[in-house]
Write a protein that holds these residues in place. Structure first.
Motif, PDB file in Angstrom:
ATOM      1  N   ARG A 294     -26.284  -5.008 -39.355  1.00  0.00           N
ATOM      2  CA  ARG A 294     -27.815  -5.620 -39.196  1.00  0.00           C
ATOM      3  C   ARG A 294     -27.500  -6.935 -38.273  1.00  0.00           C
ATOM      4  N   LEU A 295     -26.443  -7.522 -38.159  1.00  0.00           N
ATOM      5  CA  LEU A 295     -26.544  -8.207 -37.349  1.00  0.00           C
ATOM      6  C   LEU A 295     -27.210  -8.219 -35.562  1.00  0.00           C
ATOM      7  N   LYS A 296     -26.337  -6.717 -35.047  1.00  0.00           N
ATOM      8  CA  LYS A 296     -26.088  -6.462 -33.845  1.00  0.00           C
ATOM      9  C   LYS A 296     -27.910  -5.893 -33.277  1.00  0.00           C
ATOM     10  N   ILE A 297     -28.272  -4.901 -34.483  1.00  0.00           N
ATOM     11  CA  ILE A 297     -29.318  -4.453 -34.014  1.00  0.00           C
ATOM     12  C   ILE A 297     -30.796  -6.272 -34.075  1.00  0.00           C
ATOM     13  N   LYS A 298     -30.334  -6.449 -35.326  1.00  0.00           N
ATOM     14  CA  LYS A 298     -31.346  -7.840 -34.921  1.00  0.00           C
ATOM     15  C   LYS A 298     -31.267  -9.066 -33.962  1.00  0.00           C
ATOM     16  N   GLN A 299     -30.121  -8.732 -33.268  1.00  0.00           N
ATOM     17  CA  GLN A 299     -29.459  -9.710 -31.989  1.00  0.00           C
ATOM     18  C   GLN A 299     -30.255  -9.152 -30.416  1.00  0.00           C
ATOM     19  N   CYS A 300     -29.972  -7.846 -30.931  1.00  0.00           N
ATOM     20  CA  CYS A 300     -31.729  -6.660 -29.827  1.00  0.00           C
ATOM     21  C   CYS A 300     -32.293  -6.707 -29.799  1.00  0.00           C
ATOM     22  N   LYS A 301     -32.929  -6.607 -31.004  1.00  0.00           N
ATOM     23  CA  LYS A 301     -34.535  -7.087 -30.625  1.00  0.00           C
ATOM     24  C   LYS A 301     -35.401  -8.209 -30.506  1.00  0.00           C
ATOM     25  N   GLU A 302     -34.045  -9.267 -30.612  1.00  0.00           N
ATOM     26  CA  GLU A 302     -34.577 -10.177 -30.217  1.00  0.00           C
ATOM     27  C   GLU A 302     -34.301 -11.155 -28.886  1.00  0.00           C
ATOM     28  N   LEU A 303     -33.803 -10.293 -28.409  1.00  0.00           N
ATOM     29  CA  LEU A 303     -32.991 -10.082 -26.410  1.00  0.00           C
ATOM     30  C   LEU A 303     -33.572  -9.029 -26.184  1.00  0.00           C
ATOM     31  N   LEU A 304     -34.533  -8.004 -26.049  1.00  0.00           N
ATOM     32  CA  LEU A 304     -34.696  -7.373 -25.558  1.00  0.00           C
ATOM     33  C   LEU A 304     -36.532  -7.440 -25.358  1.00  0.00           C
ATOM     34  N   ASP A 305     -37.179  -8.151 -26.443  1.00  0.00           N
ATOM     35  CA  ASP A 305     -38.453  -8.327 -26.588  1.00  0.00           C
ATOM     36  C   ASP A 305     -38.635  -9.663 -25.479  1.00  0.00           C
ATOM     37  N   GLY A 306     -37.615 -10.359 -25.214  1.00  0.00           N
ATOM     38  CA  GLY A 306     -38.325 -11.450 -23.967  1.00  0.00           C
ATOM     39  C   GLY A 306     -37.936 -10.794 -22.922  1.00  0.00           C
ATOM     40  N   LEU A 307     -37.566  -9.701 -22.593  1.00  0.00           N
ATOM     41  CA  LEU A 307     -37.203  -9.034 -21.363  1.00  0.00           C
ATOM     42  C   LEU A 307     -38.316  -7.790 -20.742  1.00  0.00           C
ATOM     43  N   PRO A 308     -38.385  -7.354 -19.763  1.00  0.00           N
ATOM     44  CA  PRO A 308     -39.112  -6.282 -19.513  1.00  0.00           C
ATOM     45  C   PRO A 308     -38.355  -5.231 -20.236  1.00  0.00           C
ATOM     46  N   ARG A 309     -39.347  -4.762 -20.193  1.00  0.00           N
ATOM     47  CA  ARG A 309     -39.894  -3.382 -20.871  1.00  0.00           C
ATOM     48  C   ARG A 309     -38.822  -2.312 -20.480  1.00  0.00           C
ATOM     49  N   SER A 310     -38.162  -1.995 -19.874  1.00  0.00           N
ATOM     50  CA  SER A 310     -37.750  -1.090 -18.756  1.00  0.00           C
ATOM     51  C   SER A 310     -36.341  -1.102 -19.160  1.00  0.00           C
ATOM     52  N   SER A 311     -35.708  -2.389 -19.480  1.00  0.00           N
ATOM     53  CA  SER A 311     -34.603  -3.096 -20.000  1.00  0.00           C
ATOM     54  C   SER A 311     -34.018  -2.550 -21.516  1.00  0.00           C
ATOM     55  N   SER A 312     -33.081  -2.354 -21.549  1.00  0.00           N
ATOM     56  CA  SER A 312     -32.387  -1.653 -22.011  1.00  0.00           C
ATOM     57  C   SER A 312     -30.659  -1.882 -23.247  1.00  0.00           C
ATOM     58  N   VAL A 313     -30.302  -1.105 -24.104  1.00  0.00           N
ATOM     59  CA  VAL A 313     -29.223  -2.302 -24.489  1.00  0.00           C
ATOM     60  C   VAL A 313     -28.187  -0.987 -24.781  1.00  0.00           C
ATOM     61  N   ALA A 314     -26.948  -1.330 -24.068  1.00  0.00           N
ATOM     62  CA  ALA A 314     -26.144   0.306 -24.378  1.00  0.00           C
ATOM     63  C   ALA A 314     -25.132  -0.450 -24.920  1.00  0.00           C
ATOM     64  N   ILE A 315     -25.020   0.028 -26.071  1.00  0.00           N
ATOM     65  CA  ILE A 315     -23.725   0.443 -27.547  1.00  0.00           C
ATOM     66  C   ILE A 315     -22.319   1.336 -27.025  1.00  0.00           C
ATOM     67  N   ILE A 316     -21.333   1.394 -25.929  1.00  0.00           N
ATOM     68  CA  ILE A 316     -20.757   2.710 -25.486  1.00  0.00           C
ATOM     69  C   ILE A 316     -19.076   1.961 -25.444  1.00  0.00           C
ATOM     70  N   SER A 317     -18.305   2.984 -25.284  1.00  0.00           N
ATOM     71  CA  SER A 317     -17.083   3.193 -25.160  1.00  0.00           C
ATOM     72  C   SER A 317     -16.399   3.078 -23.843  1.00  0.00           C
ATOM     73  N   ALA A 318     -15.312   2.359 -23.357  1.00  0.00           N
ATOM     74  CA  ALA A 318     -15.312   2.525 -21.596  1.00  0.00           C
ATOM     75  C   ALA A 318     -15.082   3.656 -21.098  1.00  0.00           C
ATOM     76  N   GLY A 319     -15.006   4.515 -21.499  1.00  0.00           N
ATOM     77  CA  GLY A 319     -14.627   6.089 -21.219  1.00  0.00           C
ATOM     78  C   GLY A 319     -15.751   6.873 -20.851  1.00  0.00           C
ATOM     79  N   HIS A 320     -16.420   6.416 -21.487  1.00  0.00           N
ATOM     80  CA  HIS A 320     -18.018   7.307 -21.571  1.00  0.00           C
ATOM     81  C   HIS A 320     -19.148   6.250 -21.270  1.00  0.00           C
ATOM     82  N   LEU A 321     -18.816   4.752 -20.885  1.00  0.00           N
ATOM     83  CA  LEU A 321     -19.895   4.007 -19.780  1.00  0.00           C
ATOM     84  C   LEU A 321     -21.105   5.234 -18.687  1.00  0.00           C
TER      85      LEU A 321
END
Length: 510
Positions: A294-321
Motif C-alpha cells: 500500500r505504501l509503495k503504491i501511494k508513493q508512486c501515485k504521489e510521485l507520478l502525479d507531479g511528473l510528465p505522463r510519459s514517466s513511469s515507475v518500474a519495480i523489477i529485479s536486477a536480472g530482468h532490468l
C-alpha cells in the motif's frame, strides 16, 4: 484466387504462436573489451568506430529479449532526452549484497548502448548488521530509522563502503563509474528531537550528476544528505529517489528489489501493470493492499502525479532490468498514470473534435487524401451498430462495428489508431483488453503496407487465434474467439471473396 492460411490449430485452421524463450541477462554475454562507454568523447584512446561496433553488438543481443522494432523504438525514445533524464535507478541494500554481479552486468548493458542511468543505493540490511556487531539495536518510529550519533557514524561508513563496492564492480565490467556518496542532496532536520540525524530533502544539486555524465561515467549516489552548514543527515533511499526524479523528470524511475515486482496478496501472481488513473481508488480498497504494498503504491501515485505522463515507475529485479526497459511485455511491475479509457455507442456521445484530431494525424487514408474526416463520419453513421473507444487525451481510437440483423457474422474492428506516445505507454494494450471484454469474437484487417516487412505483425498474431493472408493485395485478416470450425471456414471464405479490403486498420508503433 489462392488463399494462404498462415496458422493451423484448434479447428484445423488455427495455431496460437508463442514468443521465443528469451534469455535472462545472466545468460547473455557482455562484451566489455574496453572500460569506456559506447558514447565516450573522442579524447579517449580507443577509436570511436570501435565504440559504434560494440554498441551494434549489444543492440543485436537485445534482439534476443524482444523484437527489433521494440528494441529500436525504446532506444530512440530513451536517446531522445538528455542523458540525465533517462532513468533514476534505486537499489536496495539487499541487491548490493546478493546480486552485485548481476546488477553490474545490467548497468553495463545499458551503458554499452549509450544510456546513463543515475544510480542511487541504500544499505539498510548492511547498516543493521553493522549495528548488531557493536550491540546497538535499530530503532524505528513511524517507519523512519531513528539516527543517533552512533547510527550516523555507522551509516556514513557503510554507505561509503557499499558505494565503492558497486563502483568497483562496474569498473571490473568495463564501465566507468564515479562514486558520489554525498554532495547531491541538501536537507534540513526532519525532527531532530524525535528522529535525531534524519533529514528532509530540500534541494538536489544536479551539477554533480551532470558533471559525472559529461565525463562519461555513471553517477553512483548514496542516500546521505547535508545541511547547508555541512552536517550529514540520513535520508530514506526511496524518498531520495523520488526527490531525484522530481528534480530531473526522467522517463523511468526504477526500484530494484529481489522479488522482481509487486504481487497480488490473494492469488500470489505478479502484478504486471498498474494504471493509476483507472485503478488507484479501487486498488486501495482491496483488503490485501496493505503495509509495504500500500505504501509503495501511494508513493508512486504521489510521485507520478507531479511528473510528465510519459514517466513511469518500474519495480523489477536486477536480472530482468533489460527486459523491463526494452520490451512491451516487460518483466516486473510497471506503475504509470496511464490514460482513462472511454466507450461510446454513437458519435453524438463523443467529442468530435478529439475524434477528428486523431483521424487527421494517425489515419493513413485521411492523411493521404483518400477520404475526408467528414466523409468517413457520414459512412460511420450508416453502420447498424458501433462502439467507439478512446482515451482522455485522444491518443488512441478503436471503432468496432457489427450487424445485429446478421448475428452469424462476427463484429469487425474497423479502426485502431494510436500515437507514438500512446504506444510507448502501452495504452493500445489497455484498450485491447477493454475490447476483448466487450466482444468475445472479433475480426480485423491489416493492410499489406502496415504489416509486410513490419515486425509489428507480431502484435496482431499475439492477439489473434488465427489469420489469413490474401495474395491479391497482401492484406491479412485476423480473428479471435471463433471456436466453431464451420464459422471459421465461413469467415475465411467471405474474406477470400472480397475484391478489396472494406475496412481500414492501422497500428502505428513508432
Amino acid at each position: 484466387m489462392p488463399l494462404i492460411v498462415r496458422r493451423i490449430g484448434i479447428c484445423g485452421l488455427l495455431n496460437i504462436s508463442s514468443r521465443v524463450t528469451r534469455p535472462t541477462l545472466s545468460s547473455v554475454p557482455i562484451f566489455c573489451s574496453s572500460r569506456w562507454p559506447a558514447f565516450a568523447p573522442r579524447c579517449y584512446s580507443k577509436p570511436i568506430d570501435h565504440y559504434s561496433a560494440e554498441k551494434d553488438i549489444i543492440v543485436k543481443l537485445l534482439y534476443n529479449i524482444g523484437s527489433r522494432k521494440e528494441v529500436e523504438q525504446y532506444l530512440r525514445h530513451f536517446s531522445s532526452v538528455e542523458s540525465q533524464k533517462f532513468a533514476v535507478i534505486k537499489i536496495g541494500g539487499a541487491v548490493l549484497t546478493d546480486e552485485l554481479e548481476t546488477l553490474a552486468s545490467a548497468l553495463t548493458f545499458l551503458n554499452r548502448v549509450g544510456l546513463y542511468p543515475i544510480v542511487l543505493h541504500g544499505a539498510g540490511p548492511q547498516l543493521n548488521q553493522l549495528l548488531a556487531n557493536v550491540g546497538v539495536e535499530p530503532r524505528y518510529e513511524e517507519g523512519i530509522r531513528i539516527t543517533d550519533h552512533i547510527t550516523l557514524e555507522m551509516a556514513r561508513k557503510i554507505f561509503l563502503s557499499e558505494n565503492l563496492k558497486l563502483v568497483d564492480a562496474l569498473e571490473r565490467h568495463g564501465t566507468r563509474a564515479r562514486p558520489i556518496p554525498s554532495g547531491v542532496f541538501v536537507a534540513e532536520y526532519l525532527d531532530k528531537q524525535k528522529y535525531g540525524y534524519v533529514g528532509r530533502i530540500t534541494a538536489v544539486n544536479k551539477e554533480v550528476i551532470e558533471s559525472s555524465i559529461r565525463a562519461g561515467a555513471l553517477p553512483i549516489l548514496a542516500s546521505l544528505a547535508e545541511t547547508v552548514d555541512g552536517q550529514i543527515l540520513n535520508v530514506n533511499a526511496d524518498v531520495a529517489a523520488a526527490e531525484l526524479a522530481i528534480a530531473l523528470e526522467p522517463l523511468k524511475i526504477v526500484f530494484l528489489n529481489e522479488k522482481n515486482g509487486l504481487y497480488h496478496g490473494i492469488t500470489g501472481e505478479k502484478i504486471d501493470v498498474i494504471n493509476l488513473d483507472e485503478e488507484y481508488e479501487d486498488l486501495l480498497k482491496e483488503p490485501w493492499v496493505k503495509y509495504g504494498t500500500r505504501l509503495k503504491i501511494k508513493q508512486c501515485k504521489e510521485l507520478l502525479d507531479g511528473l510528465p505522463r510519459s514517466s513511469s515507475v518500474a519495480i523489477i529485479s536486477a536480472g530482468h532490468l533489460h527486459k523491463e526497459l526494452f520490451t512491451d511485455s516487460g518483466a516486473g511491475t510497471l506503475i504509470r498514470r496511464g490514460h482513462k479509457l472511454f466507450k461510446y455507442n454513437n458519435l453524438d456521445e463523443m467529442n468530435l473534435d478529439k475524434l477528428r484530431r486523431i483521424l487527421e494525424t494517425e489515419d493513413r487514408k485521411v492523411k493521404s487524401g483518400h477520404i475526408s474526416v467528414a466523409s468517413y463520419l457520414r459512412e460511420l453513421q450508416q453502420k447498424p451498430k458501433m462502439t467507439l473507444y478512446t482515451d482522455e487525451p485522444g491518443q488512441v481510437l478503436a471503432i468496432v462495428v457489427s450487424d445485429p440483423a446478421n448475428p452469424s457474422n462476427p463484429p469487425v474492428l474497423e479502426k485502431l489508431l494510436a500515437t507514438k506516445t500512446a504506444v510507448l505507454n502501452n495504452v493500445p494494450d489497455n484498450l485491447w483488453n477493454m475490447i476483448r471484454k466487450d466482444y468475445p469474437t472479433l475480426t480485423w484487417l491489416v493492410h499489406a503496407q502496415d504489416i509486410d516487412g513490419n515486425l509489428d505483425g507480431a502484435w496482431h498474431f499475439e492477439r489473434s487465434d488465427g489469420s489469413l493472408r490474401r495474395q491479391q493485395d497482401g492484406s491479412t485478416m485476423f480473428f479471435y474467439g471463433i471456436q466453431d470450425s464451420d464459422k471459421v471456414q465461413h469467415t475465411l471464405n467471405e474474406f477470400g471473396k472480397q475484391r478489396s479490403p472494406p475496412f481500414d486498420y492501422q497500428q502505428r508503433r513508432a
